[in-house]
Scaffold this motif. Structure first.
Motif, PDB file in Angstrom:
ATOM      1  N   SER A   1      -2.231  -0.725   7.632  1.00  0.00           N
ATOM      2  CA  SER A   1      -2.583  -1.660   6.561  1.00  0.00           C
ATOM      3  C   SER A   1      -1.866  -2.993   6.755  1.00  0.00           C
ATOM      4  O   SER A   1      -2.119  -3.948   6.040  1.00  0.00           O
ATOM      5  CB  SER A   1      -2.236  -1.064   5.194  1.00  0.00           C
TER       6      SER A   1
ATOM      7  N   THR B   1       2.797  12.231   9.772  1.00  0.00           N
ATOM      8  CA  THR B   1       3.593  11.797   8.628  1.00  0.00           C
ATOM      9  C   THR B   1       2.866  10.725   7.820  1.00  0.00           C
ATOM     10  O   THR B   1       3.369  10.274   6.800  1.00  0.00           O
ATOM     11  CB  THR B   1       4.940  11.198   9.062  1.00  0.00           C
ATOM     12  N   ARG B   2       1.717  10.312   8.293  1.00  0.00           N
ATOM     13  CA  ARG B   2       0.877   9.295   7.627  1.00  0.00           C
ATOM     14  C   ARG B   2       1.542   7.924   7.604  1.00  0.00           C
ATOM     15  O   ARG B   2       1.148   7.070   6.834  1.00  0.00           O
ATOM     16  CB  ARG B   2       0.526   9.707   6.175  1.00  0.00           C
ATOM     17  N   VAL B   3       2.565   7.742   8.407  1.00  0.00           N
ATOM     18  CA  VAL B   3       3.131   6.403   8.506  1.00  0.00           C
ATOM     19  C   VAL B   3       2.061   5.475   9.077  1.00  0.00           C
ATOM     20  O   VAL B   3       1.982   4.294   8.741  1.00  0.00           O
ATOM     21  CB  VAL B   3       4.362   6.372   9.427  1.00  0.00           C
TER      22      VAL B   3
ATOM     23  N   GLU C   1       3.348  11.877  15.620  1.00  0.00           N
ATOM     24  CA  GLU C   1       4.274  11.845  14.486  1.00  0.00           C
ATOM     25  C   GLU C   1       3.786  10.848  13.439  1.00  0.00           C
ATOM     26  O   GLU C   1       3.752  11.141  12.255  1.00  0.00           O
ATOM     27  CB  GLU C   1       5.684  11.474  14.940  1.00  0.00           C
TER      28      GLU C   1
ATOM     29  N   ARG D   1      16.534   1.067   8.353  1.00  0.00           N
ATOM     30  CA  ARG D   1      15.764   0.572   9.502  1.00  0.00           C
ATOM     31  C   ARG D   1      14.269   0.750   9.274  1.00  0.00           C
ATOM     32  O   ARG D   1      13.476  -0.105   9.653  1.00  0.00           O
ATOM     33  CB  ARG D   1      16.186   1.300  10.782  1.00  0.00           C
TER      34      ARG D   1
ATOM     35  N   GLU E   1      -0.945   5.095   8.467  1.00  0.00           N
ATOM     36  CA  GLU E   1      -1.791   4.392   7.506  1.00  0.00           C
ATOM     37  C   GLU E   1      -1.097   3.148   6.952  1.00  0.00           C
ATOM     38  O   GLU E   1      -1.720   2.115   6.757  1.00  0.00           O
ATOM     39  CB  GLU E   1      -2.158   5.326   6.354  1.00  0.00           C
TER      40      GLU E   1
ATOM     41  N   GLN F   1       9.684   5.260  -0.231  1.00  0.00           N
ATOM     42  CA  GLN F   1       8.328   4.802   0.057  1.00  0.00           C
ATOM     43  C   GLN F   1       7.843   3.738  -0.941  1.00  0.00           C
ATOM     44  O   GLN F   1       7.171   2.789  -0.554  1.00  0.00           O
ATOM     45  CB  GLN F   1       7.365   5.981   0.083  1.00  0.00           C
TER      46      GLN F   1
ATOM     47  N   TYR G   1       0.832  -1.210   0.000  1.00  0.00           N
ATOM     48  CA  TYR G   1       0.000   0.000   0.000  1.00  0.00           C
ATOM     49  C   TYR G   1       0.862   1.253   0.000  1.00  0.00           C
ATOM     50  O   TYR G   1       1.769   1.404   0.807  1.00  0.00           O
ATOM     51  CB  TYR G   1      -0.908  -0.036   1.237  1.00  0.00           C
TER      52      TYR G   1
ATOM     53  N   GLU H   1      14.733   2.749  18.684  1.00  0.00           N
ATOM     54  CA  GLU H   1      14.845   4.109  18.179  1.00  0.00           C
ATOM     55  C   GLU H   1      14.986   5.101  19.327  1.00  0.00           C
ATOM     56  O   GLU H   1      15.657   6.105  19.211  1.00  0.00           O
ATOM     57  CB  GLU H   1      13.630   4.462  17.315  1.00  0.00           C
TER      58      GLU H   1
ATOM     59  N   PRO I   1       0.110   5.095   0.490  1.00  0.00           N
ATOM     60  CA  PRO I   1      -0.976   6.039   0.779  1.00  0.00           C
ATOM     61  C   PRO I   1      -0.811   7.337   0.003  1.00  0.00           C
ATOM     62  O   PRO I   1       0.277   7.644  -0.487  1.00  0.00           O
ATOM     63  CB  PRO I   1      -0.852   6.275   2.278  1.00  0.00           C
TER      64      PRO I   1
ATOM     65  N   PHE J   1      11.697  -2.334   9.106  1.00  0.00           N
ATOM     66  CA  PHE J   1      10.509  -2.341   9.965  1.00  0.00           C
ATOM     67  C   PHE J   1       9.249  -2.598   9.137  1.00  0.00           C
ATOM     68  O   PHE J   1       8.429  -3.463   9.467  1.00  0.00           O
ATOM     69  CB  PHE J   1      10.417  -0.993  10.688  1.00  0.00           C
ATOM     70  N   LEU J   2       9.121  -1.868   8.015  1.00  0.00           N
ATOM     71  CA  LEU J   2       7.935  -2.044   7.182  1.00  0.00           C
ATOM     72  C   LEU J   2       7.858  -3.475   6.643  1.00  0.00           C
ATOM     73  O   LEU J   2       6.783  -4.072   6.564  1.00  0.00           O
ATOM     74  CB  LEU J   2       7.950  -1.042   6.022  1.00  0.00           C
TER      75      LEU J   2
ATOM     76  N   GLY K   1       4.705   9.695   3.889  1.00  0.00           N
ATOM     77  CA  GLY K   1       5.575  10.085   4.985  1.00  0.00           C
ATOM     78  C   GLY K   1       6.209   8.866   5.601  1.00  0.00           C
ATOM     79  O   GLY K   1       5.702   7.749   5.469  1.00  0.00           O
ATOM     80  N   LEU K   2       7.336   9.094   6.234  1.00  0.00           N
ATOM     81  CA  LEU K   2       8.056   8.015   6.908  1.00  0.00           C
ATOM     82  C   LEU K   2       8.519   8.555   8.253  1.00  0.00           C
ATOM     83  O   LEU K   2       8.396   9.740   8.520  1.00  0.00           O
ATOM     84  CB  LEU K   2       9.271   7.604   6.064  1.00  0.00           C
ATOM     85  N   TYR K   3       9.041   7.687   9.075  1.00  0.00           N
ATOM     86  CA  TYR K   3       9.603   8.160  10.336  1.00  0.00           C
ATOM     87  C   TYR K   3      10.809   9.022  10.001  1.00  0.00           C
ATOM     88  O   TYR K   3      11.813   8.528   9.498  1.00  0.00           O
ATOM     89  CB  TYR K   3      10.033   6.986  11.203  1.00  0.00           C
ATOM     90  N   ARG K   4      10.710  10.312  10.287  1.00  0.00           N
ATOM     91  CA  ARG K   4      11.725  11.237   9.789  1.00  0.00           C
ATOM     92  C   ARG K   4      13.100  11.029  10.418  1.00  0.00           C
ATOM     93  O   ARG K   4      14.112  11.242   9.784  1.00  0.00           O
ATOM     94  CB  ARG K   4      11.281  12.675  10.051  1.00  0.00           C
ATOM     95  N   LYS K   5      13.116  10.660  11.679  1.00  0.00           N
ATOM     96  CA  LYS K   5      14.395  10.607  12.387  1.00  0.00           C
ATOM     97  C   LYS K   5      15.046   9.228  12.286  1.00  0.00           C
ATOM     98  O   LYS K   5      16.046   8.962  12.926  1.00  0.00           O
ATOM     99  CB  LYS K   5      14.194  10.945  13.871  1.00  0.00           C
ATOM    100  N   MET K   6      14.433   8.355  11.503  1.00  0.00           N
ATOM    101  CA  MET K   6      14.918   6.984  11.478  1.00  0.00           C
ATOM    102  C   MET K   6      15.802   6.763  10.255  1.00  0.00           C
ATOM    103  O   MET K   6      15.607   7.368   9.213  1.00  0.00           O
ATOM    104  CB  MET K   6      13.700   6.065  11.403  1.00  0.00           C
TER     105      MET K   6
ATOM    106  N   GLU L   1      -1.028  10.585   1.016  1.00  0.00           N
ATOM    107  CA  GLU L   1      -0.091  11.517   1.630  1.00  0.00           C
ATOM    108  C   GLU L   1       1.043  10.679   2.163  1.00  0.00           C
ATOM    109  O   GLU L   1       0.850   9.798   2.982  1.00  0.00           O
ATOM    110  CB  GLU L   1      -0.768  12.255   2.776  1.00  0.00           C
TER     111      GLU L   1
END
Lengths: 332, 428
Positions: B232, B224-226, B220, A95, B228, A148, A80, B14, A82, A99-100, A86-91, A84
């Motif tokens: 999923s 950041t839409r993480v 966060e 990693r 979603e 992404q 998927y 983290e 999405p 994680f995903l 985005g990801l974990y910005r500080k990561m 909009e």
């Protein structure tokens, strides 16, 4: 293997203020590229979220590859992206990706191998620089988008769901995405994406479904949709000054509904059920020298405007019309 | 289960890797040791300091009075540097010797000087001049040393020999003090009160810090839409559980490091205090049995789950940090008002307030451990407190998970309380 990757039957989703999706029935054939088209606020994202089992329908059923969408094993076969992003910005990039992947049931060691492959493939890892070791917020926007994509495809999903995948993409990444979609289809994967950009849909999709105000307006293969919903017009151009010779043919009401002089050619609308081949035969028999005889297909864009744009102008959903216009002129 | 583990692992690693964690974890022990050592060091200032050893004795008595005084001041020690310097002076040269000594004090070579002469031998007068002349403790010690020395000289005059005299005048009195308050003897109770306070503070701080950590973590993921993407892949309940457990483990790690290092510092306290020149007081921690330790841990875990799940719900319902701070204020009021009661409860651990607060789920995780540190709690009361807290946890988790799964997908304006109440009734 079942025939349908996604089988949605009579699904309805209500919120307090409105009904987001109303009695939707939708079937996405396995191995196809499927476009979910509609103006903003039409219910595309809600539909996608229900397919992904992020939210549950109030009524109706959703099956993915023949299994209920709530089956935890099914989620591992879905990828998927999405709308909009985005990801974990500080990561660190690697990693995040690991994680995903782990959330999709890929083992850590396996994920690491695939991550390196993908980073190299999308030139995020070169001999000079391995962006995988950087933090997400050190990457440019375009690179983050690539990361992404990787996150969406890392677990090699059988069904890839992309919500407005082209919005905000630069031309290079947009091309990369198109290539990826085509490649996925070649490998037998099913791709469903929502968009309000008809050009992309027309070029990429085998089938489409147009929804507006939570309801299905039409669906089917792109060819069928065009045949069913567009006028079948013919562009005709003859060599020299032969136009006058066929005037009698064009005025035959049993075959031609309307003939429009478009200066460099005639645009001819046949009567319903009229056979273009019969018209061509008669023109050739009349002795005219045909330079151009072309079935002009209406674009999805036109069908969309005709089906949704007109409806959207009804007082019921004035906001929808704005959405379409915005979509048409917006991203490319 | 593997997915829950992946979430816990991410939350944990983290955060533990972040520099803030390292800084806070190092800062903790420094802070605690400061709390322990500074007051003791300050209180030691009211005792005689080592300054009195760096004095000069101007002896104009002509009979060795100065040497005996020096021995008395030093407490019979003859170690150089732990004993005043004796200068035997002819009475006529005293003025000159004093001005030299004054000069040395001004140059900070000496702290001060004592002048002893015939009048001192007669028990009439002695003089001291120096930087520490205002230190009551220093002056008291010098004065009593002079008295003792005069007494010894007089005893010598009446014919007591040296050893008999020492026998009579040597009084190594250990004067221990204990304070009595309206609650009774306070002395030995002090350690457990301090311990109770430390526990209360630790619980309070970790709930506030890590509750807010979870809140901004959820926020966060939402902004950041993480969220979603994660949603999923895993059910929201798993995501919530993973966050609470992962961040809880971070908090526990930090507390264990704090507790262990503070314990080590307490053991090293005596040498540190000696280095600072302050006398060491005995300081013993109350004995904590393994069972009591486990109950503390349970209160920490339950209290943490109670608050952090609610903080997560708040984080999911808002769209920015400033909105989050506002929306979290009811929770903060619950915690801070509990913290306000820490001191009253310590003073009166058996009172009605203390007993009620240790049964109410939102205050019991802080109040009950404090009471346990100072008094024995009947097992039934303890069980009731834990039981109510466990029920409170379940309710909080249930509410939070329902708000969380709706809130994460809701963008736009901040929901009213009524809207959030409606979210709870949403199917999903």
């Amino acid at each position: 293997m079942t025939e349908y990757a996604i089988d949605i039957v009579n699904v309805t989703k209500r919120y307090a203020e409105h009904t987001a999706v109303r009695d939707l029935t939708l079937r996405v054939p396995s191995g196809s590229v499927y476009g979910l088209l509609g103006p903003n606020g039409a219910g595309k994202t809600t539909t996608i979220r229900m397919i992904l089992n992020i939210i549950a329908p109030d009524s109706g059923t959703i099956h993915i590859f023949g299994r209920p969408s709530s089956d935890p094993k099914i989620t591992e076969r879905l990828g998927y992206l999405p709308e909009e992003r985005g990801l974990y910005r500080k990561m660190q990039v690697k990693r995040v990706l690991k994680f995903l992947a782990e959330l999709k049931g890929v083992k850590g060691s396996e994920a690491e191998v695939r991550i390196d492959e993908w980073l190299e493939r999308l030139s995020l890892k070169t001999p000079e620089k391995d962006w995988g070791l950087s933090k997400v917020d050190e990457l440019s926007r375009g690179m983050q988008q690539k990361v992404q994509f990787i996150g969406t495809l890392l677990h090699d999903p059988d069904l890839v769901i992309l919500d407005e995948p082209f919005s905000g993409l630069d031309p290079i990444n947009a091309q990369a995405l198109k290539d990826t979609v085509v490649e996925l289809k070649k490998r037998g994967k099913t791709v469903i994406f929502s968009t309000h950009l008809m050009d992309n849909a027309e070029r990429l999709c085998d089938s489409v479904c147009i929804i507006a105000r939570g309801e299905k307006v039409l669906d089917g293969t792109v060819t069928a949709v065009k045949e069913e919903h567009g006028q079948r017009n013919i562009a005709l151009a003859l060599e020299g000054d032969g136009m006058h010779g066929i005037a009698s043919i064009l005025s035959d009401n049993s075959l031609v509904k309307r003939a429009d002089d478009s200066n460099r050619f005639f645009e001819i609308e046949l009567v319903p059920g009229g056979d273009p081949q019969a018209l061509l035969r008669r023109i050739v028999e009349s002795g005219a020298s045909v330079q151009r005889f072309e079935m002009i297909q209406p674009s999805l864009h036109e069908i969309f405007l005709q089906k949704v744009g007109a409806g959207a102008r009804a007082p019921r959903a004035g906001a929808g019309a704005g959405g379409i216009e915005e979509g048409m002129t917006g991203h490319g | 289960m593997a997915k829950l583990w992946a979430i816990i692992k991410r939350e944990y690693l983290e955060r533990v890797r972040s520099k803030w964690f390292v800084i806070a974890t190092l800062f903790g022990p420094i802070f605690f040791s400061a709390i322990i050592i500074v007051p003791a060091w300050l209180s030691s200032r009211s005792k005689a300091t080592s300054d009195i050893y760096n004095t000069a004795i101007l002896d104009a008595t002509g009979n060795g009075f100065g040497h005996r005084l020096a021995l008395n001041i030093a407490g019979d020690s003859t170690i150089p540097g732990r004993m005043p310097e004796v200068r035997v002076i002819a009475p006529a040269a005293l003025t000159q010797a004093e001005s030299l000594a004054t000069h040395q004090v001004m140059q900070k070579d000496k702290t001060g000087y004592v002048v002893v002469d015939q009048q001192t031998l007669a028990g009439e007068s002695a003089r001291y001049a120096g930087r520490n002349a205002t230190s009551i403790a220093d002056m008291a010690q010098i004065k009593s040393a002079i008295r003792e020395t005069i007494l010894a000289s007089r005893l010598e005059k009446v014919g007591l020999d040296n050893s008999r005299m020492r026998e009579i005048t040597f009084i190594p009195l250990d004067f221990s003090t204990e304070r009595i308050t309206e609650k009774g003897r306070a002395g030995s109770g002090m350690a457990s009160v301090m311990f109770g306070f430390a526990i209360g503070f630790l619980l309070y701080a970790s709930i506030v810090i890590y509750g807010q950590t979870i809140m901004s973590g959820v926020l966060e993921e939402k902004t950041t839409r993480v969220a979603e993407v994660v949603m999923s892949s895993v059910p929201t309940d798993t995501l919530l559980a993973g966050k609470v457990l992962g961040v809880g483990a971070v908090g526990l790690t930090q507390q264990i490091i704090w507790i262990v290092t503070t314990y080590i510092l307490l053991q090293l306290r005596a040498p540190i205090m000696a280095k600072l020149g302050a006398p060491t007081m005995s300081f013993t921690l109350p004995d904590i049995s393994l069972g009591a330790g486990m109950i503390f841990l349970l209160f920490f875990l339950f209290g943490f789950i109670f608050y952090s799940s609610l903080f997560a719900a708040v984080g999911s319902s808002v769209n920015s940090e400033s909105e989050a701070r506002q929306a979290a204020s009811p929770l903060m009021i619950m915690i801070v008002s509990t913290a306000v009661f820490i001191q009253p409860v310590l003073l009166n651990p058996t009172g009605t307030t203390a007993r009620v607060l240790s049964l109410v789920p939102f205050s019991s995780p802080i109040i009950m451990p404090i009471r346990m540190a100072v008094i024995g709690i009947p097992p039934l009361e303890l069980a009731a407190s834990l039981g109510f807290l466990a029920i409170g946890c379940l309710v909080a988790l249930w509410l939070a998970s329902r708000i969380y799964r709706v809130g994460l997908l809701m963008y736009g304006k901040r929901p009213s309380m009524r809207e959030m109440a409606r979210w709870v009734t949403y199917a999903r």
